[in-house]
Scaffold this motif. Structure first.
Motif, PDB file in Angstrom:
ATOM      1  N   ALA A 553      40.236  42.201  23.463  1.00 16.69           N
ATOM      2  CA  ALA A 553      40.705  43.306  24.297  1.00 16.69           C
ATOM      3  C   ALA A 553      39.635  43.699  25.311  1.00 16.69           C
ATOM      4  CB  ALA A 553      41.058  44.505  23.424  1.00 16.69           C
ATOM      5  N   PHE A 554      40.099  44.145  26.470  1.00 18.06           N
ATOM      6  CA  PHE A 554      39.247  44.730  27.500  1.00 18.06           C
ATOM      7  C   PHE A 554      40.101  45.804  28.156  1.00 18.06           C
ATOM      8  CE2 PHE A 554      35.715  43.210  30.639  1.00 18.06           C
ATOM      9  CZ  PHE A 554      35.277  44.514  30.790  1.00 18.06           C
ATOM     10  N   ARG A 555      39.484  46.779  28.726  1.00 20.88           N
ATOM     11  CA  ARG A 555      40.206  47.927  29.257  1.00 20.88           C
ATOM     12  C   ARG A 555      41.483  47.508  29.988  1.00 20.88           C
ATOM     13  NH1 ARG A 555      35.333  51.835  31.525  1.00 20.88           N
ATOM     14  NH2 ARG A 555      34.934  52.887  29.556  1.00 20.88           N
ATOM     15  N   ALA A 556      42.597  48.106  29.554  1.00 21.04           N
ATOM     16  CA  ALA A 556      43.958  47.882  30.064  1.00 21.04           C
ATOM     17  C   ALA A 556      44.545  46.551  29.620  1.00 21.04           C
ATOM     18  CB  ALA A 556      44.047  48.023  31.571  1.00 21.04           C
ATOM     19  N   TYR A 557      43.775  45.698  28.962  1.00 17.74           N
ATOM     20  CA  TYR A 557      44.203  44.544  28.169  1.00 17.74           C
ATOM     21  C   TYR A 557      45.464  43.852  28.687  1.00 17.74           C
ATOM     22  CZ  TYR A 557      45.345  41.974  23.868  1.00 17.74           C
ATOM     23  OH  TYR A 557      45.635  41.015  22.947  1.00 17.74           O
ATOM     24  N   GLY A 558      45.292  42.938  29.621  1.00 18.89           N
ATOM     25  CA  GLY A 558      46.411  42.158  30.136  1.00 18.89           C
ATOM     26  C   GLY A 558      46.976  42.671  31.434  1.00 18.89           C
ATOM     27  N   ALA A 559      46.883  43.986  31.663  1.00 17.61           N
ATOM     28  CA  ALA A 559      47.416  44.546  32.907  1.00 17.61           C
ATOM     29  C   ALA A 559      46.602  44.132  34.137  1.00 17.61           C
ATOM     30  CB  ALA A 559      47.498  46.068  32.801  1.00 17.61           C
ATOM     31  N   PRO A 560      45.248  44.184  34.100  1.00 19.86           N
ATOM     32  CA  PRO A 560      44.499  43.841  35.320  1.00 19.86           C
ATOM     33  C   PRO A 560      44.778  42.429  35.829  1.00 19.86           C
ATOM     34  CG  PRO A 560      43.065  44.966  33.757  1.00 19.86           C
ATOM     35  CD  PRO A 560      44.339  44.657  33.030  1.00 19.86           C
ATOM     36  N   GLN A 561      44.889  41.466  34.899  1.00 21.43           N
ATOM     37  CA  GLN A 561      45.151  40.094  35.330  1.00 21.43           C
ATOM     38  C   GLN A 561      46.494  40.013  36.054  1.00 21.43           C
ATOM     39  OE1 GLN A 561      44.127  41.088  32.230  1.00 21.43           O
ATOM     40  NE2 GLN A 561      43.291  39.362  31.058  1.00 21.43           N
ATOM     41  N   THR A 562      47.522  40.603  35.425  1.00 18.83           N
ATOM     42  CA  THR A 562      48.871  40.518  35.982  1.00 18.83           C
ATOM     43  C   THR A 562      48.963  41.247  37.318  1.00 18.83           C
ATOM     44  OG1 THR A 562      49.697  40.497  33.704  1.00 18.83           O
ATOM     45  CG2 THR A 562      51.306  40.882  35.449  1.00 18.83           C
ATOM     46  N   TYR A 563      48.373  42.426  37.392  1.00 19.18           N
ATOM     47  CA  TYR A 563      48.442  43.191  38.639  1.00 19.18           C
ATOM     48  C   TYR A 563      47.615  42.562  39.746  1.00 19.18           C
ATOM     49  CZ  TYR A 563      51.057  46.833  36.318  1.00 19.18           C
ATOM     50  OH  TYR A 563      52.029  47.519  35.650  1.00 19.18           O
TER      51      TYR A 563
END
Length: 652
Positions: A553-563
């Motif tokens: 996990a890393f902050r926001a976990y999966g959201a930063p890559q997708t966005y």
């Protein structure tokens, strides 16, 4: 005439210095090549000055030496002048008698994990001693010049604290006025009430894991996890620790043969589409098996001191056969790539793709995208990111008064880690206790077990309590990272600029371990253009093995890559439509009503959120956006162009 000393004699000699430390005369003896940090922490037990990077890059060890800020971790004892004046955090204030800067750090919310706090307060005090009327820019420049880093706050609160403290020092405000900001007894919810631990962090009374080490009973051994440096992928033939075991101070060198359990960690895959059962993560490298990433541990050297443990580790010999290394997602997904796990099948012609997640919304968008007025069809690759905490991974293990195997570490999932390591180390979960130490941040990496299984194995094998700490270089090589996503995105809009549909295939580079990968891969579909209204979507995601570090996990976990992919595509599409990127996003927001059945008001998962604040947020943001655009235009020249970026997202 006296003979010159040999190099060996110089190294074994001691320098005696008369110093004044925090106003107290001290006579201190130390070896010439050790650092001032080692003298303060290890010899004088002044643990307020922290050991972070140990190479002068983070500032957590800053002290004031003869009026100047110095990094104690790179200041050699031989270079500390006789009769020096040294100030550390221990001499600046106490909970009952706080310095103005300590008070200000507390009430301004400048203290979060607290690991960098002593360095900032010491460094900030040195500035105020020289310049009690600094500008905000001068404060920032001062901290930058003195190599101060904070990974929690974003620095604004720290600068606020220095400015408030400066006003008190100048006599323009009173410390009692600052104290009124700290109101015990008030409701905590929806207020700026400081965290209760802040006063202890500001006065160096908040012990972190490596501070605990200096206060542990003498029976504790230092356990060093040895790995073959620079090797990501190799077949291991033999692990020879015989020479290491003969080294001074060594109690035992632990290898996979000493592990009482399965030598595996539970990966928690949690879905039927995965081609692994989740037990892929091996704890200790086994002969006949593979090294699959940097930092795979082949042995744990348990000795009386860290120096002896590291010296012995250098004697370990690992015979191995190098294998091709898959160091990016393109190599990992290639049809002819070497398999990271020989016995795990792949998906769709990709030997290292071990999970496949499919998301749909409405009908297939292909025909609408084929005839759309405006289309973006491109590939986007997000970066691998280290968490860059300032406190390296550390912890210790012992048997408690009930005979439980007790691990004190940076774990932020104590019960999860208890369950994940139990079978691998051969101890029932009910006989394992994991305690969270005060920690210098995690940002998510400690959702994964890191040193916990090694601490447990070393404790069991030695029958002695053990302490483990790796240095900052080892920490950044060996701990998990944020997974890169490779995203092929196709998205289209009609003549008016309204979205008509979207397609995506994405590949997740998750390293060689499966833990938490299913949830992470799902995020690529769940967050796919999630703030926007469109009826049709098809998206397929693959999770792939590679020889990079495994991911956590890393902050926001999966959201930063997708966005990163989606919001870049939105900018490109807005440009093709000839519409301002802020306007383009606003006009395409979800057509939202609570629990609506309208697909244009639903996330890609088909879920309609109970609240959706983005329309109102964008209205409030617009004046700032327009002002910034105007300023950017005024600043732009033929040689240098300024612009304003915008992106939005949701996370749940």
């Amino acid at each position: 005439m006296a003979k010159e000393m040999t190099e060996a004699q110089v190294q074994s000699s001691y320098h005696v210095k008369n110093l004044t430390i925090n106003g107290v005369p001290r006579r201190v003896i130390g070896k010439p090549e050790v650092t001032l940090l080692t003298v303060l922490r290890d010899q004088l037990k002044m643990t307020g000055t922290k050991r972070g990077c140990d190479c002068g890059q983070c500032g957590v060890c800053n002290v004031i030496l003869n009026g100047k800020v110095v990094r104690a971790c790179i200041t050699r004892w031989k270079n500390v002048p006789e009769f020096s004046q040294i100030s550390t955090i221990e001499g600046i204030g106490t909970p009952d008698n706080l310095h103005a800067l300590q008070w200000a750090m507390i009430v301004c919310g400048a203290i979060q994990c607290g690991f960098c706090t002593p360095g900032f307060i010491t460094c900030g005090k040195a500035l105020l001693d020289q310049n009690p009327n600094p500008t905000r820019e001068e404060v920032r420049e001062w901290f930058s010049k003195n190599w101060m880093a904070c990974r929690c706050t974003g620095y604004k609160q720290i600068v606020d604290a220095v400015m408030n403290a400066a006003a008190i020092i100048r006599g323009e405000e009173k410390i009692v006025d600052l104290a009124k900001m700290y109101k015990p007894g008030d409701s905590v919810w929806n207020t700026d009430y400081p965290r209760p631990s802040a006063v202890y962090k500001a006065t160096c009374l908040w012990d972190f894991g490596d501070d605990d080490r200096l206060k542990l009973p003498e029976e504790f051994l230092f356990a060093y996890p040895y790995s073959v440096e620079g090797v990501r992928h190799a077949k291991v033939n033999k692990i020879d620790v015989s020479e290491a075991e003969k080294m001074p101070g060594v109690f035992k060198v632990v290898i996979y043969k000493d592990v009482k359990g399965t030598n595996r960690i539970r990966g928690q895959v949690g879905c039927a589409s995965a081609l692994t059962d989740g037990w892929a993560r091996r704890i200790m490298v086994e002969e006949g098996d593979k090294i699959r990433q940097w930092g795979d541990v082949a042995a744990i050297v348990c000795a009386d001191t860290e120096a002896h443990a590291r010296e012995a580790a250098a004697k370990i010999k690992v015979d191995y056969e190098p294998l091709p290394e898959l160091i990016d997602i393109y190599q990992a997904m290639a049809p002819d790539a070497i398999k990271v796990y020989d016995d795990i099948e792949g998906y769709d012609g990709m030997p290292n793709a071990w999970n496949k997640r499919v998301f749909t919304k409405g009908d297939d968008p292909k025909s609408d995208l084929d005839k759309a007025e405006y289309v973006v069809d491109d590939e986007f690759l997000s970066s691998r990111q280290p968490h860059m905490v300032l406190e390296p991974d550390c912890g210790y293990a012992y048997y408690d008064e009930e005979g439980k195997l007790t691990i004190a570490s940076k774990s932020i999932c104590v019960y999860r880690h208890q369950m994940m390591i139990a079978r691998g180390v051969g101890v029932a979960p009910s006989k394992i206790r994991v305690i969270q130490n005060n920690m210098g941040a995690s940002f998510g990496y400690k959702v994964a077990p890191t040193n916990e299984p090694y601490l447990a194995i070393a404790l069991i094998a030695c029958g002695r309590p053990v302490y483990m700490r790796i240095n900052m270089k080892e920490h950044n090589i060996r701990t998990p990272k944020r997974s890169p996503f490779l995203m092929h995105i196709r998205v289209g809009a009609d003549k008016s600029g309204k979205l008509v549909g979207a397609e995506q295939t994405w590949w997740v580079d998750h390293g060689p371990f499966s833990e938490s990968a299913n949830d992470l891969t799902n995020k690529g579909g769940q967050f796919f253009f999630s703030p926007y209204a469109y009826e049709k979507m098809r998206a397929t995601g693959y999770t792939c093995w590679s020889n990079h570090r495994w991911s956590a996990a890393f902050r926001a976990y999966g959201a930063p890559q997708t966005y990163w992919g989606c919001e870049t595509a939105m900018d490109m599409l807005a440009n093709k439509c000839g519409i301002d990127p802020f306007d383009f996003r606003e006009m395409n927001l979800l057509e939202w009503e609570p629990f609506t059945e309208n697909p244009r008001g639903q996330f890609p998962s088909g879920y309609a959120p109970e609240v959706f604040p983005l329309p109102e947020m964008m209205k409030k943001a617009r004046p700032y956006y327009e002002e910034m655009k105007k300023k950017a235009a005024e600043l732009s020249t033929d040689e240098k162009k300024y612009g304003v970026g915008v992106s939005i997202g949701t996370v749940s």
